[in-house]
Design an enzyme around this catalytic site. Structure first.
Site, mmCIF file in Angstrom:
data_model
loop_
_atom_site.group_PDB
_atom_site.id
_atom_site.type_symbol
_atom_site.label_atom_id
_atom_site.label_comp_id
_atom_site.label_asym_id
_atom_site.label_seq_id
_atom_site.Cartn_x
_atom_site.Cartn_y
_atom_site.Cartn_z
ATOM 1 N NE ARG A 240 7.356 -14.417 17.080
ATOM 2 C CZ ARG A 240 7.256 -13.869 15.572
ATOM 3 N NH1 ARG A 240 6.670 -14.360 14.648
ATOM 4 N NH2 ARG A 240 8.259 -12.911 15.393
ATOM 5 C CG HIS B 122 8.232 -7.707 17.061
ATOM 6 N ND1 HIS B 122 9.008 -8.595 17.301
ATOM 7 C CD2 HIS B 122 8.137 -8.071 15.487
ATOM 8 C CE1 HIS B 122 9.561 -9.351 16.340
ATOM 9 N NE2 HIS B 122 8.906 -8.942 15.266
ATOM 10 C CD GLN C 137 11.015 -6.621 12.501
ATOM 11 O OE1 GLN C 137 10.887 -7.649 12.450
ATOM 12 N NE2 GLN C 137 11.778 -5.978 11.573
ATOM 13 C CG ASP D 25 2.496 -4.656 11.568
ATOM 14 O OD1 ASP D 25 2.932 -5.576 11.057
ATOM 15 O OD2 ASP D 25 2.174 -4.994 12.976
ATOM 16 C CB CYS E 253 8.264 -6.212 10.763
ATOM 17 S SG CYS E 253 6.441 -6.582 11.117
ATOM 18 N NE ARG F 27 14.060 -9.644 13.916
ATOM 19 C CZ ARG F 27 13.057 -10.174 13.944
ATOM 20 N NH1 ARG F 27 12.053 -10.035 13.061
ATOM 21 N NH2 ARG F 27 12.548 -11.195 14.841
HETATM 22 N N1 NVA Z 1 2.086 -7.201 14.058
HETATM 23 C C1 NVA Z 1 2.454 -8.563 13.267
HETATM 24 C C2 NVA Z 1 3.863 -8.695 13.325
HETATM 25 C C3 NVA Z 1 4.382 -9.695 12.731
HETATM 26 C C4 NVA Z 1 5.726 -10.052 12.722
HETATM 27 C C5 NVA Z 1 1.753 -9.365 14.063
HETATM 28 O O1 NVA Z 1 1.814 -9.541 15.354
HETATM 29 O O2 NVA Z 1 1.308 -10.574 13.398
HETATM 30 N N1 CP Z 2 9.119 -9.832 11.280
HETATM 31 C C1 CP Z 2 8.970 -10.923 11.870
HETATM 32 O O1 CP Z 2 9.067 -10.942 13.101
HETATM 33 O O2 CP Z 2 8.615 -12.104 11.080
HETATM 34 P P1 CP Z 2 8.557 -13.250 11.404
HETATM 35 O O3 CP Z 2 6.887 -13.433 12.211
HETATM 36 O O4 CP Z 2 8.523 -14.364 10.247
HETATM 37 O O5 CP Z 2 9.347 -13.715 12.555
#
Ligand code: NVA
Ligand code: CP
Length: 317
Positions: A103, A130, A133, A219, A259, A287
């Site tokens: 990540r 993502h 997800q 989101d 998500c 997931r």
């Molecule tokens: N769009 C959000 C998704 C978190 C799982 C982010 O990147 O923070």
């Molecule tokens: N939806 C998701 O990826 O959650 P986290 O940021 O908690 O991993």
């Protein structure tokens, strides 16, 4: 040779179909507490340059339940935070494990890591996507509505987010219609939309997007890494909350997806996310099942490729 999963396009359409079939089987196995050991002796390394709850938990649980193990390498506590080149970290990580989940921020960082790592790398969220997800969300839609092909999905808010972008990439691949309702400046760029030209519709009115939809999605308005813009984003996106009145315009049995983490009172009202149309807890659980199937897919495909390497080298002379 190995098989990475950096975007949805890294799987063939046969692999996409097989993945959901396998995830359903693994979900049932887990329900029956049947032990599946396809990752016995394998190790996953998880690299986090951003925060996470679900991704960390679901990937580690997935590996452990499949008989393997997982190591959590937070960038902040490793030599990455002291300037060790990413390529060196990737080379070394690949020598210890069988698969990596990363990540990070820019997609070029993920690509650089994958290039120098000898084992498969899975995208656990970047600024640009993502995909694990989205796979899970599409699986959850199939689970609840029977199929995702032919359905109308309405995504409201910051549709230029990693979630909006991956949903856009998946539209043609999975055969759904995607309506993206955002204020000016918050739609995905043309180079993302071009992947699904007949399947993606850019709108500015949330009501128009949601009318008759099968699935309503949102989101956060401020994704990780955008914290400095938070005040401006709140102001720009103020009219784009998914609330009860908006949900009423969708089909009566429409499902709501997010998500998580969610901000009740910003992108979604509490009555929607905590209400009967919300599928967010199944979505979070799934997931685990989908990522188990994905881990099997990339690890087994990479192992097959590695076995074939000597023969391929010999054939090349
Ligand atoms: N769009 C959000 C998704 C978190 C799982 C982010 O990147 O923070
Ligand atoms: N939806 C998701 O990826 O959650 P986290 O940021 O908690 O991993």
């Amino acid at each position: 040779m190995k098989r990475d999963f950096l975007t949805l396009f890294d799987l063939s359409s046969d692999e996409h179909k097989a993945l959901f079939h396998r995830a359903r089987g693994l979900k049932e196995a887990r329900r029956q507490r049947r032990v599946v050991s396809t990752m016995a002796g394998r190790t996953l390394v998880m690299i986090f340059e951003k925060a996470s709850t679900r991704t960390r938990l679901s990937f580690e649980a997935a590996m452990t339940q499949l008989g393997g193990s997982a190591i959590d390498l937070s960038a902040a506590n490793s030599q990455m935070s002291r300037g060790e080149p990413l390529a060196d970290t990737a080379r070394v990580t690949g020598r210890y494990c069988d698969v990596v989940m990363m990540r990070t921020f820019g997609d070029e960082r993920l690509a650089e890591f994958a290039k120098h790592c000898e084992v498969p790398v899975i995208n656990g969220l970047t600024d640009g996507g993502h995909p694990v997800q989205i796979l899970t969300d599409l699986f959850t839609i199939e689970e609840r509505l029977g199929a995702v092909a032919g359905k109308t999905l309405a995504f409201i808010g910051d549709t230029a987010s990693n979630m909006g972008r991956s949903f856009t990439e998946g539209a043609k691949l999975y055969g759904y219609q995607l309506r993206l309702a955002s204020p000016k400046g918050y739609h995905p760029a043309a180079e993302v939309v071009k992947h699904s030209p007949d399947h993606v519709h850019l709108l500015s009115d949330p009501k128009e997007a949601v009318r008759g939809a099968d699935v309503v999605i949102t989101d956060v308005w401020t994704s990780m890494g955008q914290e400095a813009e938070s005040k401006q984003r709140l102001a720009d996106l103020a009219g784009f909350q998914v609330d009860g009145a908006l949900m009423k315009l969708a089909k009566p049995d429409a499902m709501f997806l997010h998500c998580l983490p969610a901000h009740r009172g910003e992108e979604v009202s509490a009555d929607v996310i905590d209400g009967p149309q919300s599928a967010v807890w199944d979505e979070a659980e799934n997931r685990l099942h989908v990522q188990k199937a994905l881990l099997e897919t990339v690890v087994q495909a990479s192992e097959r490729l590695r076995e074939m390497e000597p023969a391929l080298r010999a054939a090349r002379g």
